[in-house]
Design a protein around this motif. Structure first.
Motif, PDB file in Angstrom:
ATOM      1  N   ASP A   8       0.863   5.877   2.903  1.00 18.28           N
ATOM      2  CA  ASP A   8       1.251   4.664   2.183  1.00 18.28           C
ATOM      3  C   ASP A   8       0.107   4.171   1.311  1.00 18.28           C
ATOM      4  OD1 ASP A   8       2.418   2.399   1.261  1.00 18.28           O
ATOM      5  OD2 ASP A   8       2.460   1.342   3.179  1.00 18.28           O
ATOM      6  N   GLU A   9       0.152   4.518   0.049  1.00 12.66           N
ATOM      7  CA  GLU A   9      -0.904   4.160  -0.909  1.00 12.66           C
ATOM      8  C   GLU A   9      -2.283   4.434  -0.312  1.00 12.66           C
ATOM      9  OE1 GLU A   9      -0.363   1.137  -3.622  1.00 12.66           O
ATOM     10  OE2 GLU A   9       1.566   0.444  -2.854  1.00 12.66           O
ATOM     11  N   THR A  60       6.668   0.256   1.418  1.00 17.66           N
ATOM     12  CA  THR A  60       6.087   0.201   2.762  1.00 17.66           C
ATOM     13  C   THR A  60       7.175  -0.032   3.801  1.00 17.66           C
ATOM     14  OG1 THR A  60       3.964  -0.583   1.930  1.00 17.66           O
ATOM     15  CG2 THR A  60       4.459  -1.069   4.237  1.00 17.66           C
ATOM     16  N   GLN A 108      -2.576   1.937   3.812  1.00 20.06           N
ATOM     17  CA  GLN A 108      -3.308   1.659   2.584  1.00 20.06           C
ATOM     18  C   GLN A 108      -4.717   1.158   2.864  1.00 20.06           C
ATOM     19  OE1 GLN A 108      -1.179  -1.088   0.181  1.00 20.06           O
ATOM     20  NE2 GLN A 108      -2.803  -1.318  -1.314  1.00 20.06           N
TER      21      GLN A 108
END
Ligand SMILES: Nc1ncnc2c1ncn2[C@@H]1O[C@H](COP(=O)(O)OP(=O)(O)O)[C@@H](O)[C@H]1O
Ligand SMILES: [Mg+2]
Length: 429
Positions: A292-293, A53, A212
């Motif tokens: 990001d995820e 991240t 995320q």
């Protein structure tokens, strides 16, 4: 899927250190380099806390990075100054050591009977030359640091200036073809809005990040329409009808409907909220999306839908994707190349096929061993390999760095491991 080999994003020796108490630093990202080519999906993988991240947030300039550079479409958008400061300290140190040595030599020669006056004069010249060398080196490093600070701070302004200049040049050329004064006035008027919008352009906003946690990243007091439109408004777009049309268009693109525009985030499921997050990015017509995820917080049944959506966007708009995940199973079918991070370092970087067929770094092997397969016999035999860096590597004298073991296949290793990895690849052919 790659259009060509044009590099869209280049991350060069990126370091992001966080200040901890007591003068200590946490090296969240430590000397990470990679590039992403236009049109490709680059997977960035590693366990929680390894700095994925932070890498993404550094690229979109949420930090003043500690050191290194990030280039986007050839323009430097992030630049840290630590390496220049270190070089200045090193130049001072080197000069100090060289001068001490000269002074000792001078004293030695005089003690051995040389003429004191003359010897001192000779050495003074040499000392002066050392100091001049140091000052030149320091000036050069200061200049580089100043350039870095300028680019870190003003990359968007520089970009907008360039865009405005381009459009003004276009206007000038068009004016030459105008016959009458009225035509010229009309043309100038037509270009006024174009120039105003260009002055709001941002190179950094061509990179959009999807987070995320879809609920934490959406303001609960804003309607979906306002959330999605926010970027356009920031960029100076004022035409409400145009904004509405664009919002409806992207809502449909991400599998929602225009009726959703008037609702609030809490009225949606997790998967739908992530679609809203994606719509908010896509409306900016980004060239690079950092995801990001994006599916980690979603039900397994919905994960595939969101990944398919990202894949569709990539195929339709040619958007390049940096896809961050904590395990390899998610990125496997989606990424052209994969970088594996461990504790702030990139430990292996290769094409997806090479990484899965010939993993070399023991940490990559450990990540691979964690992927479950829908095959009960394999599952019963599957052994999880744990990675223990202290047992695996001896870096006491032979120091590791990212080395290219085969074309395009990089591993963080020392020379002994490098030779060994090459042998392993040769034998596997
Ligand atoms: N703003 C911050 N201040 C201090 N430490 C941070 C900050 N952000 C992240 N970290 C630390 O940096 C490391 C990397 O974090 P992160 O990039 O979030 O990892 P990942 O995304 O791979 O899970 C972790 O040890 C985390 O605690
Ligand atoms: Mg993370």
């Amino acid at each position: 899927m790659q259009n060509d080999n044009e590099v869209l994003l280049r991350v060069e020796h990126l370091c992001q250190y966080f200040k901890m108490g007591g003068g200590k630093e946490l090296k969240a990202v430590d000397d990470v380099s990679f590039d992403i080519k236009k049109g490709e999906v680059f997977g960035l993988v590693g366990e929680s806390g390894c700095g994925k991240t932070t890498t993404g947030r550094s690229i979109i300039k949420l930090y003043d990075i500690t050191s290194g550079n990030v280039y986007f479409k050839g323009q430097r958008i992030c630049a840290g100054t630590r390496s220049y400061k270190d070089a200045i300290a090193a130049a001072r140190q080197q000069c100090k050591a060289a001068c001490a040595e000269l002074k000792a030599k001078c004293a030695g020669e005089i003690a051995a009977g040389a003429d004191a006056e003359e010897t001192k004069k000779k050495y003074e010249e040499l000392l002066k030359a050392e100091a001049e060398r140091r000052d030149l080196a320091i000036d050069e490093q200061r200049r580089l640091a100043r350039d870095a600070m300028h680019d870190q701070k003003y990359c968007d302004k520089d970009y907008a200036k360039r865009k405005v200049a381009e459009i003004e040049a276009e206007l000038e050329a068009a004016l030459k073809n105008c016959g009458t004064e009225e035509e010229k006035i009309a043309l100038r008027k037509q270009y006024r809005e174009k120039i105003r919008l260009a002055s709001h352009e941002s190179i950094v906003h061509q990179i959009q990040m999807i987070f995320q946690d879809p609920i934490a990243s959406l303001d609960p007091r804003m309607t979906v329409r306002d959330i999605i439109a926010e970027g356009l408004v920031i960029h100076g777009v004022k035409d409400k009808k145009y904004i509405d049309e664009r919002v409806y268009e992207v809502l449909e693109k991400v599998g929602l409907v225009r009726e959703h525009a008037g609702r609030y985030p809490h009225e949606f499921s997790g998967g739908q909220r992530q679609r809203i997050g994606i719509a908010r990015s896509v409306i900016m017509r980004p060239e690079l999306i950092i995801a990001d995820e994006p599916v980690s917080a979603l039900d397994v049944s919905i994960q595939a839908q969101v990944i398919n959506l990202l894949n569709d966007l990539r195929n339709e708009f040619g958007i390049t994707v940096l896809f961050i995940a904590h395990d390899l199973s998610v990125v496997k079918y989606f990424s052209d190349r994969i970088g594996v991070m461990y504790f702030g370092k990139m430990v292996e970087l290769a094409s997806s096929d090479d990484l899965f067929d010939h993993p070399l770094h023991p940490y990559t092997k450990s990540l691979l061993s964690a992927i479950p397969l829908p095959d009960p016999i394999y599952e019963r035999q599957r052994k999880r390999i744990t990675y223990n860096p202290l047992a695996e590597h001896d870096y006491s004298t032979d120091k590791p760095e990212l080395r290219e073991v085969a074309p395009g296949h990089f591993v963080h290793c020392n020379m002994a491991e490098f030779e060994n990895y090459k042998k392993i690849l040769e034998q596997s052919e």
